[in-house]
Design a protein around this motif. Structure first.
Motif, PDB file in Angstrom:
ATOM      1  N   PHE A   1      38.012 105.074 -52.258  1.00 48.30           N
ATOM      2  CA  PHE A   1      38.506 103.708 -52.188  1.00 48.30           C
ATOM      3  C   PHE A   1      37.475 102.816 -51.508  1.00 48.30           C
ATOM      4  CE2 PHE A   1      42.612 105.776 -52.843  1.00 48.30           C
ATOM      5  CZ  PHE A   1      43.208 104.882 -53.737  1.00 48.30           C
ATOM      6  N   GLY A   2      37.459 101.556 -51.899  1.00 45.27           N
ATOM      7  CA  GLY A   2      36.523 100.590 -51.334  1.00 45.27           C
ATOM      8  C   GLY A   2      36.071  99.634 -52.411  1.00 45.27           C
ATOM      9  N   GLY A   3      35.097  98.805 -52.095  1.00 48.66           N
ATOM     10  CA  GLY A   3      34.632  97.860 -53.106  1.00 48.66           C
ATOM     11  C   GLY A   3      33.517  96.969 -52.612  1.00 48.66           C
ATOM     12  N   HIS A   4      33.284  95.919 -53.381  1.00 49.03           N
ATOM     13  CA  HIS A   4      32.160  95.020 -53.138  1.00 49.03           C
ATOM     14  C   HIS A   4      32.232  94.328 -51.789  1.00 49.03           C
ATOM     15  CE1 HIS A   4      31.894  95.389 -57.545  1.00 49.03           C
ATOM     16  NE2 HIS A   4      30.610  95.300 -57.296  1.00 49.03           N
ATOM     17  N   ILE A   5      31.072  94.199 -51.188  1.00 53.17           N
ATOM     18  CA  ILE A   5      30.947  93.438 -49.948  1.00 53.17           C
ATOM     19  C   ILE A   5      30.725  91.973 -50.353  1.00 53.17           C
ATOM     20  CG2 ILE A   5      29.545  93.100 -47.869  1.00 53.17           C
ATOM     21  CD1 ILE A   5      28.843  96.139 -48.070  1.00 53.17           C
ATOM     22  N   GLU A   6      31.583  91.101 -49.855  1.00 58.57           N
ATOM     23  CA  GLU A   6      31.475  89.674 -50.194  1.00 58.57           C
ATOM     24  C   GLU A   6      30.287  89.056 -49.464  1.00 58.57           C
ATOM     25  OE1 GLU A   6      33.534  88.302 -52.350  1.00 58.57           O
ATOM     26  OE2 GLU A   6      35.010  89.920 -52.478  1.00 58.57           O
ATOM     27  N   PRO A   7      29.739  87.954 -50.016  1.00 56.20           N
ATOM     28  CA  PRO A   7      28.629  87.276 -49.325  1.00 56.20           C
ATOM     29  C   PRO A   7      29.030  86.916 -47.893  1.00 56.20           C
ATOM     30  CG  PRO A   7      28.972  86.326 -51.507  1.00 56.20           C
ATOM     31  CD  PRO A   7      30.096  87.294 -51.275  1.00 56.20           C
ATOM     32  N   GLY A   8      28.158  87.227 -46.943  1.00 55.21           N
ATOM     33  CA  GLY A   8      28.426  86.900 -45.550  1.00 55.21           C
ATOM     34  C   GLY A   8      29.300  87.910 -44.821  1.00 55.21           C
ATOM     35  N   GLU A   9      29.773  88.915 -45.553  1.00 57.00           N
ATOM     36  CA  GLU A   9      30.643  89.927 -44.946  1.00 57.00           C
ATOM     37  C   GLU A   9      29.793  91.106 -44.469  1.00 57.00           C
ATOM     38  OE1 GLU A   9      35.109  90.967 -46.557  1.00 57.00           O
ATOM     39  OE2 GLU A   9      33.449  91.606 -47.813  1.00 57.00           O
ATOM     40  N   THR A  10      30.188  91.741 -43.386  1.00 61.07           N
ATOM     41  CA  THR A  10      29.494  92.957 -42.967  1.00 61.07           C
ATOM     42  C   THR A  10      30.210  94.149 -43.608  1.00 61.07           C
ATOM     43  OG1 THR A  10      30.887  93.113 -41.003  1.00 61.07           O
ATOM     44  CG2 THR A  10      28.761  92.000 -40.733  1.00 61.07           C
ATOM     45  N   PRO A  11      29.522  95.279 -43.772  1.00 65.24           N
ATOM     46  CA  PRO A  11      30.163  96.445 -44.393  1.00 65.24           C
ATOM     47  C   PRO A  11      31.455  96.878 -43.700  1.00 65.24           C
ATOM     48  CG  PRO A  11      27.800  96.782 -44.302  1.00 65.24           C
ATOM     49  CD  PRO A  11      28.086  95.520 -43.538  1.00 65.24           C
ATOM     50  N   ASP A  12      31.485  96.815 -42.347  1.00 64.09           N
ATOM     51  CA  ASP A  12      32.699  97.279 -41.659  1.00 64.09           C
ATOM     52  C   ASP A  12      33.883  96.331 -41.884  1.00 64.09           C
ATOM     53  OD1 ASP A  12      31.112  95.594 -40.059  1.00 64.09           O
ATOM     54  OD2 ASP A  12      32.137  96.226 -38.244  1.00 64.09           O
ATOM     55  N   VAL A  13      33.614  95.038 -42.017  1.00 62.05           N
ATOM     56  CA  VAL A  13      34.686  94.082 -42.329  1.00 62.05           C
ATOM     57  C   VAL A  13      35.141  94.299 -43.772  1.00 62.05           C
ATOM     58  CG1 VAL A  13      35.194  91.620 -42.674  1.00 62.05           C
ATOM     59  CG2 VAL A  13      33.976  92.372 -40.616  1.00 62.05           C
ATOM     60  N   ALA A  14      34.185  94.521 -44.661  1.00 63.86           N
ATOM     61  CA  ALA A  14      34.502  94.711 -46.084  1.00 63.86           C
ATOM     62  C   ALA A  14      35.363  95.948 -46.308  1.00 63.86           C
ATOM     63  CB  ALA A  14      33.212  94.823 -46.894  1.00 63.86           C
ATOM     64  N   VAL A  15      35.041  97.050 -45.626  1.00 62.53           N
ATOM     65  CA  VAL A  15      35.796  98.283 -45.867  1.00 62.53           C
ATOM     66  C   VAL A  15      37.250  98.117 -45.415  1.00 62.53           C
ATOM     67  CG1 VAL A  15      35.298  99.631 -43.746  1.00 62.53           C
ATOM     68  CG2 VAL A  15      35.583 100.805 -45.937  1.00 62.53           C
TER      69      VAL A  15
END
Length: 144
Positions: free
Chosen positions: A39-53
């Motif tokens: 599970f997971g997906g694209h990191i939005e512009p300006g997002e950090t990987p930990d926020v995105a996950v």
């Protein structure tokens, strides 16, 4: 399409030596259609990987990630995968599958074998090779 790599954040969620995986929708045009993946997906512009996950896991299965740890980064010419891991602290039936065809908890043996049965698909479906590699690396480094 430009040649830039896509950045994604994905999570290894585990419970009693089993791992939660998503059977991706069987639609053309997505990576690994109809394959088991994390599970997971694209990191939005300006997002950090930990926020995105955190956002992706909440969107996809309605699960609020407990404290989680970065496992590593896997990159090829198309995708950079930021991999995290966390315990799954709820029962499977408490999760809501908002994205994907199915989900399931699999043992290390299932993952090594590379094929897992899906109730929803009514058949055995393969694991995405990159996802299988990530999982096997994780299992090897975190023996139970």
């Amino acid at each position: 399409m430009n040649n830039q790599q896509v950045h994604v954040a994905i999570a290894i969620l585990y419970q009693k030596n089993k791992f939660l995986m998503q059977l991706r929708d069987n639609i053309p045009g997505i990576l690994y259609p109809g394959y088991w993946a994390l599970f997971g997906g694209h990191i939005e512009p300006g997002e950090t990987p930990d926020v995105a996950v955190k956002r992706e896991i909440l969107e996809e299965i309605g699960y609020i990630l407990p404290p989680f740890v970065e496992f590593g980064c896997y990159s090829n010419e198309r995708v950079v995968r930021h991999v995290f891991h966390a315990p799954l602290l709820v029962e499977l039936n408490q999760l809501v599958l908002n994205e994907g065809w199915d989900m399931g908890l699999f043992t290390p043996e299932d993952i090594r074998q590379g094929n897992c049965y899906s109730q929803n698909a009514g058949e055995v479906r393969p694991l995405g090779d990159m996802h299988q590699k990530i999982m096997l690396d994780f299992i090897e480094k975190n023996p139970t």
